[in-house]
Design a protein around this motif. Structure first.
Motif, PDB file in Angstrom:
ATOM      1  N   ALA A 610       1.100  -1.218  -0.098  1.00 26.37           N
ATOM      2  CA  ALA A 610      -0.093   0.357   0.270  1.00 26.37           C
ATOM      3  C   ALA A 610       0.527   0.985  -0.372  1.00 26.37           C
ATOM      4  O   ALA A 610       0.381   2.475  -0.415  1.00 26.37           O
ATOM      5  N   THR A 611       2.057   0.861   0.812  1.00 23.66           N
ATOM      6  CA  THR A 611       3.017   2.706   0.705  1.00 23.66           C
ATOM      7  C   THR A 611       3.952   2.419  -0.153  1.00 23.66           C
ATOM      8  O   THR A 611       5.594   3.441  -0.455  1.00 23.66           O
ATOM      9  N   MET A 612       4.451   0.713  -0.834  1.00 22.55           N
ATOM     10  CA  MET A 612       5.665   0.788  -1.758  1.00 22.55           C
ATOM     11  C   MET A 612       5.603   1.415  -2.834  1.00 22.55           C
ATOM     12  O   MET A 612       4.715   1.609  -3.993  1.00 22.55           O
ATOM     13  N   TRP A 613       6.351   2.650  -2.620  1.00 24.82           N
ATOM     14  CA  TRP A 613       6.489   3.784  -4.138  1.00 24.82           C
ATOM     15  C   TRP A 613       7.684   3.140  -4.719  1.00 24.82           C
ATOM     16  O   TRP A 613       8.490   2.918  -4.166  1.00 24.82           O
ATOM     17  N   ILE A 614       7.774   3.318  -6.528  1.00 23.90           N
ATOM     18  CA  ILE A 614       8.578   3.023  -7.489  1.00 23.90           C
ATOM     19  C   ILE A 614       9.179   4.606  -7.564  1.00 23.90           C
ATOM     20  O   ILE A 614       8.652   5.037  -8.402  1.00 23.90           O
ATOM     21  N   GLU A 615      10.701   4.460  -7.201  1.00 21.36           N
ATOM     22  CA  GLU A 615      11.389   5.876  -8.379  1.00 21.36           C
ATOM     23  C   GLU A 615      12.021   4.942  -9.540  1.00 21.36           C
ATOM     24  O   GLU A 615      13.433   4.474  -9.735  1.00 21.36           O
ATOM     25  N   ARG A 616      11.404   5.468 -10.702  1.00 19.40           N
ATOM     26  CA  ARG A 616      12.298   4.609 -12.047  1.00 19.40           C
ATOM     27  C   ARG A 616      12.979   5.926 -12.885  1.00 19.40           C
ATOM     28  O   ARG A 616      13.121   6.662 -13.329  1.00 19.40           O
ATOM     29  N   THR A 617      14.196   5.759 -12.846  1.00 19.13           N
ATOM     30  CA  THR A 617      15.238   6.478 -13.189  1.00 19.13           C
ATOM     31  C   THR A 617      15.777   5.767 -14.688  1.00 19.13           C
ATOM     32  O   THR A 617      15.875   4.388 -14.506  1.00 19.13           O
ATOM     33  N   THR A 638      16.808  10.527 -17.210  1.00 19.18           N
ATOM     34  CA  THR A 638      14.984  10.784 -16.815  1.00 19.18           C
ATOM     35  C   THR A 638      14.546  10.351 -15.881  1.00 19.18           C
ATOM     36  O   THR A 638      14.895   8.819 -15.573  1.00 19.18           O
ATOM     37  N   THR A 639      14.199  10.701 -14.640  1.00 20.10           N
ATOM     38  CA  THR A 639      13.431  10.027 -12.983  1.00 20.10           C
ATOM     39  C   THR A 639      11.610  10.260 -13.493  1.00 20.10           C
ATOM     40  O   THR A 639      10.910  11.062 -13.593  1.00 20.10           O
ATOM     41  N   THR A 640      11.123   8.779 -13.279  1.00 21.66           N
ATOM     42  CA  THR A 640       9.478   9.168 -13.038  1.00 21.66           C
ATOM     43  C   THR A 640       8.720   8.298 -11.982  1.00 21.66           C
ATOM     44  O   THR A 640       9.772   7.403 -11.242  1.00 21.66           O
ATOM     45  N   ILE A 641       8.181   9.416 -10.870  1.00 12.79           N
ATOM     46  CA  ILE A 641       8.033   8.092  -9.713  1.00 12.79           C
ATOM     47  C   ILE A 641       6.424   7.432  -9.870  1.00 12.79           C
ATOM     48  O   ILE A 641       5.595   7.907 -10.534  1.00 12.79           O
ATOM     49  N   ILE A 642       6.283   5.814  -9.444  1.00 13.42           N
ATOM     50  CA  ILE A 642       5.681   4.590  -9.917  1.00 13.42           C
ATOM     51  C   ILE A 642       4.658   4.915  -8.711  1.00 13.42           C
ATOM     52  O   ILE A 642       5.148   4.520  -7.155  1.00 13.42           O
ATOM     53  N   SER A 643       3.093   4.711  -8.639  1.00 11.68           N
ATOM     54  CA  SER A 643       2.803   5.280  -7.397  1.00 11.68           C
ATOM     55  C   SER A 643       2.157   3.416  -7.290  1.00 11.68           C
ATOM     56  O   SER A 643       3.126   2.263  -7.980  1.00 11.68           O
ATOM     57  N   PRO A 644       1.972   2.495  -5.919  1.00 18.12           N
ATOM     58  CA  PRO A 644       1.565   1.668  -5.080  1.00 18.12           C
ATOM     59  C   PRO A 644       0.961   0.877  -6.420  1.00 18.12           C
ATOM     60  O   PRO A 644       1.488   0.193  -6.773  1.00 18.12           O
ATOM     61  N   LEU A 645      -0.163   2.005  -7.223  1.00 18.17           N
ATOM     62  CA  LEU A 645      -0.940   0.768  -7.545  1.00 18.17           C
ATOM     63  C   LEU A 645       0.027   0.548  -8.872  1.00 18.17           C
ATOM     64  O   LEU A 645      -0.499  -0.493  -8.943  1.00 18.17           O
ATOM     65  N   GLU A 646       0.193   1.701  -9.514  1.00 18.36           N
ATOM     66  CA  GLU A 646       0.749   0.795 -11.208  1.00 18.36           C
ATOM     67  C   GLU A 646       2.083   0.144 -11.170  1.00 18.36           C
ATOM     68  O   GLU A 646       2.493  -0.293 -11.850  1.00 18.36           O
ATOM     69  N   VAL A 689       1.578 -19.967  -0.214  1.00 14.90           N
ATOM     70  CA  VAL A 689       3.153 -19.815  -0.093  1.00 14.90           C
ATOM     71  C   VAL A 689       3.339 -17.664   0.212  1.00 14.90           C
ATOM     72  O   VAL A 689       3.959 -17.298   0.768  1.00 14.90           O
ATOM     73  N   MET A 690       2.853 -17.776  -1.301  1.00 10.45           N
ATOM     74  CA  MET A 690       2.733 -15.915  -0.746  1.00 10.45           C
ATOM     75  C   MET A 690       2.163 -14.891  -0.844  1.00 10.45           C
ATOM     76  O   MET A 690       1.698 -13.207  -0.907  1.00 10.45           O
ATOM     77  N   GLY A 691       0.763 -15.797  -0.850  1.00 10.77           N
ATOM     78  CA  GLY A 691      -0.040 -14.619  -0.252  1.00 10.77           C
ATOM     79  C   GLY A 691      -1.220 -14.362  -1.142  1.00 10.77           C
ATOM     80  O   GLY A 691      -2.130 -13.313  -1.966  1.00 10.77           O
ATOM     81  N   GLY A 692      -0.855 -14.729  -2.635  1.00 10.74           N
ATOM     82  CA  GLY A 692      -1.400 -14.540  -3.592  1.00 10.74           C
ATOM     83  C   GLY A 692      -1.325 -12.663  -4.240  1.00 10.74           C
ATOM     84  O   GLY A 692      -0.515 -11.829  -3.775  1.00 10.74           O
ATOM     85  N   PHE A 693      -2.474 -12.385  -4.880  1.00 10.04           N
ATOM     86  CA  PHE A 693      -3.057 -10.976  -4.793  1.00 10.04           C
ATOM     87  C   PHE A 693      -3.591 -10.730  -3.883  1.00 10.04           C
ATOM     88  O   PHE A 693      -4.262  -8.799  -4.446  1.00 10.04           O
ATOM     89  N   THR A 698      -6.595  -5.746  -1.167  1.00  9.55           N
ATOM     90  CA  THR A 698      -6.358  -5.243   0.766  1.00  9.55           C
ATOM     91  C   THR A 698      -6.386  -4.131   0.351  1.00  9.55           C
ATOM     92  O   THR A 698      -6.968  -2.541   0.805  1.00  9.55           O
ATOM     93  N   ALA A 699      -4.927  -3.492  -0.062  1.00 13.38           N
ATOM     94  CA  ALA A 699      -4.337  -2.167  -0.935  1.00 13.38           C
ATOM     95  C   ALA A 699      -5.400  -0.839  -1.391  1.00 13.38           C
ATOM     96  O   ALA A 699      -5.822  -0.593  -1.216  1.00 13.38           O
ATOM     97  N   PHE A 700      -6.234  -1.436  -2.370  1.00 15.60           N
ATOM     98  CA  PHE A 700      -6.607  -0.695  -3.273  1.00 15.60           C
ATOM     99  C   PHE A 700      -8.320  -1.154  -4.098  1.00 15.60           C
ATOM    100  O   PHE A 700      -8.787  -0.629  -4.651  1.00 15.60           O
ATOM    101  N   PHE A 701      -8.923  -2.472  -3.680  1.00 17.91           N
ATOM    102  CA  PHE A 701     -10.052  -2.469  -3.627  1.00 17.91           C
ATOM    103  C   PHE A 701     -10.578  -2.322  -2.646  1.00 17.91           C
ATOM    104  O   PHE A 701     -11.673  -2.474  -3.029  1.00 17.91           O
ATOM    105  N   GLN A 702     -10.489  -1.962  -1.748  1.00 19.82           N
ATOM    106  CA  GLN A 702     -11.865  -1.081  -0.796  1.00 19.82           C
ATOM    107  C   GLN A 702     -11.916   0.446  -0.771  1.00 19.82           C
ATOM    108  O   GLN A 702     -11.593   0.804  -1.430  1.00 19.82           O
ATOM    109  N   GLU A 703     -13.466   0.641  -0.314  1.00 17.64           N
ATOM    110  CA  GLU A 703     -13.956   1.554  -0.493  1.00 17.64           C
ATOM    111  C   GLU A 703     -12.913   2.876   0.133  1.00 17.64           C
ATOM    112  O   GLU A 703     -13.247   3.917  -0.865  1.00 17.64           O
ATOM    113  N   PRO A 704     -12.305   3.077   1.150  1.00 15.17           N
ATOM    114  CA  PRO A 704     -11.723   4.048   1.218  1.00 15.17           C
ATOM    115  C   PRO A 704     -10.461   4.663   0.602  1.00 15.17           C
ATOM    116  O   PRO A 704     -10.661   5.895   0.429  1.00 15.17           O
TER     117      PRO A 704
END
Length: 932
Positions: A610-617, A638-646, A689-693, A698-704
């Motif tokens: 839910a809070t894992m952002w990516i800085e892509r260079t 160039t540097t791009t910020i990737i959101s947790p959903l992306e 094993v991995m918890g799948g998707f 839990t992180a993105f499909f909830q109403e909040p």
């Protein structure tokens, strides 16, 4: 009495030892007679012992012996020990001569041609004695005495030149040319280079003899300016010797002689309105001189400042002179960098400097020098077994040639036969060598391009069908190797060199390196750091600050980057074997990316996604890799910020692609081990094993989250769609796994099937049913493979939404009935077919491995195409996608998705009960086999 006898013996070459002894005795008597005062010694004052008559006798002897001794020295072989004795005698004679002796000796010549012959022979003799030293280098006194006397003689003969051979009617070009070459050879000889001696030895020489280089340098400068309008006759011939003189590392000498270059430029410009001959010659000579060890940073700065100041005094030369100075200083900088690393054991940086030089010569259109450095680079690559890079290097030379019978204008390089007279012959030989190098480097796709070009020449231009047959056979072998020979993809590394301690071609620059086969990053770093033992490795991957880039030290940063594959239009939506597509994923790449994860906001201990952002260079290199180097400098970042959903969308895309890749590999080669596929599938379908998707849900499909991020609605639908499309891929993977699994791992497989049944029912009930279209490939002999069509690199970002374009897959036409010959040909090959996977689950209660093979799918497809796919058994519709929310089926019954898939979108049956847990013993058995 003795003189005529001595001269006769010397001329005959007999009794040389006796001649020397007699000569020594004569000189000894004369020296004593010159120094004795007859009155004080009590000797009778006779004409023989008078000072005046002794001097006349000495002058007579010198005049008679000098020419004879000179001729004898020239005739003697260098290795003959008597040569040094004759040189000693000549030096002794010269030391006794003053200006009057030289003057009278010059006047004694009966004619001008005889005087010119004497001067010519003397200049040649002196130059020979300077170049082939008579005495050992550690005989400092003998060498310095000889140089001192030669300098006096050269200066005396220079006066004669100016007086008798400079006027218009008496000017002798060759005589003046010999003088300049002698003077430069004298100035640049090793025994006068004081900077190579110890401080004590240097002080001793300066105290007793002075720095003779400054004296002869001033004489050369004065003689040049005395030439007047004759200067043009020495351009460009004297450019090289003058350059050699100015490169001597003596500050005052450089300051006094570098202006000669401007005088040469001005002289040629006044006659031709350009100084191209002077420019060409100084560029050519500068290359060999600096490579030979001459020149330094001080010389570059002096050359630039002195010539620029001279050009400013002549308005007509200001702009062309400035361009010329910029050109020469640019070349000097590259040559000094090249020389600094030329003799290093690690030739990595020699290759970089060589490329800098050949690019420089290409820009200024100096083809001969460009080709010279091309072959230097090629030899370096082959010595390090960089066959791919060696092939690309030779290809640059081949591209300069034409398919014609014109003669080769550039000088031949390398080991090519002298019989290759025409450009066609040379280009053909180069192409064959290039094909061999590409073959050794496993770049068969590139070798095929060269084969095609050669085949066209053999078929349409020279009509050599025998050679055409050979080249087509080679081409066929390369196609076979592409599919059958293992070819690992190389890793790529970003390397930054920070700090002022690095040479200019590395300082504060970032390079992308192409690793060798199976080369680990640790091994690469060790190879990278070996030329810089004092360098410090930076542990962070973020760009350093000014405190590092401006420091005098050396800092190296290294991390792995991923090639950013360019979308290949001809591969899109087509079933292509993995061996073909993998080549283009790691080759001909100019963009590379590095993703650095970071957290923003409060950390969720239960769900890190839910809070894992990516800085892509993204790094863009100057040229695609591979090329003429194994690395290229980064030209833009160039540097791009990737959101947790992306980031979640990208991860799902890569996971689906990995599943598809494994399925294709097992379809193409049934003998592959099953363990990698087992671990991949189990990690996805078994929540234990991995918890799948579930973490994504839990992180993105909830109403909040939806209320807080309404702009992410489209990307959420895309993620749901990817989750749904994973189910048919998993189904095919589990089917293959069930077909190949051993009896020992059968319980493990059954556990995985049960997990998949539960997972599939859950996904289809929430996100709808996805069904991929299947049809048989009409091409025989192709491995059975799967393909899907998402646009991998096109994610929608907040504020920059892009709609992924999808097209409905065309309805496959029935394949025509093959002929008898085609049937027989097909029987000799494996019974394989290429398919677009389109698996439909019929009964969730059956085992996955018991489901029918896709060979029945063709008949089923024809039935499905006539049906409507817009409704399901329970009447529910899947959630609307971003690109086609609430999309209805197309005319063919296929529905495009936001991720680019094509097929049916349905609902699913109810969720079955959870499967039982697998036995720990069986699971441990599987892990042991996986490790093995």
């Amino acid at each position: 009495t003795a003189v005529p006898i001595l001269r006769e013996l010397i001329e005959k070459g007999e009794e040389e030892a006796a001649c020397l002894e007699l000569l020594s005795n004569i000189l000894e008597v004369l020296y004593k007679a010159q120094k004795v005062n007859p009155v004080s010694s009590g000797m009778a004052v006779t004409p023989l012992t008078s000072q005046v008559k002794v001097k006349k006798h000495i002058q007579l002897i010198l005049e008679q012996l000098l020419h004879t001794v000179n001729q004898r020295v020239i005739a003697l072989d260098r290795e003959n020990a008597l040569r040094s004795h004759y040189v000693a005698c000549m030096t002794t004679i010269l030391s006794q001569m003053d200006k009057d002796h030289y003057s009278s000796y010059i006047k004694a010549f009966p004619s001008r041609p005889e005087l010119m012959d004497f001067l010519m022979e003397t200049f040649i003799l002196f130059k020979d004695l300077i170049g082939k030293t008579v005495y050992p280098s550690d005989w400092m006194v003998m060498n310095m005495v000889q140089n001192r006397e030669f300098l006096r003689a050269i200066n005396q003969f220079a006066i004669t030149l100016t007086k008798m051979f400079l006027s218009n009617g008496s000017f002798e070009l060759q005589l003046w040319n010999n003088y300049f070459h002698l003077a430069v050879a004298f100035l640049t000889q090793d025994s006068l280079q004081l900077e190579n001696f110890s401080q004590a030895k240097r002080n001793s020489i300066l105290a007793k003899y002075g720095d003779m280089r400054a004296t002869i340098g001033a004489a050369i400068r004065d003689m040049w300016y005395n030439l007047g309008h004759h200067k043009i006759e020495f351009i460009p011939g004297m450019v090289g010797p003058i350059l050699e003189m100015t490169l001597v590392p003596e500050l005052e000498l450089r300051k006094s002689t570098i202006p000669i270059f401007f005088d040469m430029m001005l002289c040629e410009y006044q006659l031709t309105k350009s100084f191209s001959r002077f420019e060409d010659e100084i560029l050519r000579k500068l290359d060999s001189e600096v490579e030979g060890g001459r020149g330094d940073e001080q010389y570059k700065q002096l050359f630039e400042s002195i010539l620029l100041s001279c050009c400013q005094t002549h308005p007509e030369l200001a702009k062309p002179g400035e361009n010329f100075v910029e050109l020469v200083t640019g070349l000097l900088e590259r040559l000094l960098d090249y020389r600094a690393v030329m003799n290093d054991e690690n030739k990595t940086y020699s290759m970089s400097c060589t490329v800098n030089l050949l690019n420089f010569y290409k820009e200024i259109d100096r083809q001969a020098m460009y080709i010279r450095y091309l072959y230097k680079l090629k030899d370096l690559h082959i010595s390090y077994e960089n066959y791919t890079e060696g092939a690309y290097t030779l290809l640059l030379h081949a591209r300069l040639l034409k398919w014609s019978d014109e003669a080769n204008t550039a000088p031949m390089q390398g080991l090519h036969s002298p019989s290759l007279h025409t450009q066609r012959q040379l280009k053909e030989a180069l192409y064959n060598q290039i094909i061999d190098y590409f073959d050794q480097g496993k770049m068969w796709e590139e070798a095929i391009h060269i084969c095609k070009e050669l085949a066209e020449q053999y078929e349409s231009e020279v009509f050599d069908y025998e050679m055409l047959s050979d080249i087509l056979q080679r081409e066929a072998k390369f196609y076979e190797k592409i599919l059958k020979v293992l070819r690992p993809s190389p890793d790529y590394f970003a390397v930054g060199y920070y700090g002022q301690g690095f040479p200019t071609f590395l300082r504060n620059k970032v390079f992308i390196y192409r690793g060798k086969e199976y080369e680990r990053r640790e091994d690469f770093e060790m190879r990278l750091l070996s030329p810089f033992p004092n360098a410090e490795k930076l542990q962070s991957t973020t760009p350093p600050g000014q405190d590092v880039t401006g420091s005098p030290g050396q800092y190296i940063q290294c991390f792995t980057v991923q090639p950013a594959e360019e979308a290949k239009v001809r591969f899109k939506d087509r079933s292509i074997p993995e061996q073909i597509t993998n080549f283009y994923k790691a080759n001909h790449v100019q963009k590379f990316s590095y993703s650095r994860p970071f957290r923003k906001g409060a950390k969720d201990p239960d769900n890190e996604f839910a809070t894992m952002w990516i800085e892509r260079t993204t790094f863009v290199t100057a040229y695609p890799l591979p090329g003429i180097l194994r690395w290229f400098v980064v030209t833009s970042t160039t540097t791009t910020i990737i959101s947790p959903l992306e980031n979640a969308i990208e991860t799902m895309m890569k996971t689906n692609e990995k599943i598809m890749s494994e399925i294709n590999r097992h379809q193409n080669d049934p003998s592959l081990p099953i363990n990698p596929l087992s671990m991949l599938l189990n990690g996805i379908v078994d929540p234990a094993v991995m918890g799948g998707f579930a973490k994504y849900e839990t992180a993105f499909f909830q109403e909040p989250y939806l209320q807080e991020h309404p702009e992410d609605t489209g990307n959420i639908e895309k993620l749901k769609d990817l989750i749904a499309w994973q189910i048919p891929l998993l189904a095919e993977g589990i089917r293959i796994h069930g077909r190949k699994v051993t009896e020992d791992l059968r319980p493990f497989h059954e556990r995985m099937e049960q997990c998949f049944v539960q997972l599939r029912a859950k996904v289809e009930s929430q996100y709808g049913v996805r069904e991929m279209v299947c049809f048989e490939d009409r091409r025989s002999g192709r491995p059975r493979s799967m393909a899907w069509g998402p646009d991998w690199d096109r994610l929608s970002h907040a504020g920059d939404r892009q709609v992924l374009h999808t097209e409905a897959a065309p309805t496959p036409k029935p394949a025509p009935r093959p002929s008898e010959s085609e049937d027989r040909k097909g029987e000799r090959k494996e019974n394989r077919s290429s398919t677009f996977f389109g698996y439909r689950r019929q009964d969730l209660r059956h085992s996955i491995s018991e489901l029918p093979e896709p060979k029945d799918e063709k008949r089923r497809l024809s039935q499905n195409m006539s049906e409507s796919s817009g409704s399901s058994s329970d009447g529910k519709q899947p959630p609307p996608s971003r690109d086609a929310a609430g999309a209805q089926p197309t005319a063919t019954g296929l529905s495009p998705s936001p991720t680019g898939f094509r097929g049916r979108v349905k609902s699913a049956s109810k969720v079955p009960p959870l499967p039982r847990k697998i036995s720990p013993t069986v699971y441990e058995t599987f892990l042991e086999q996986s490790d093995a």
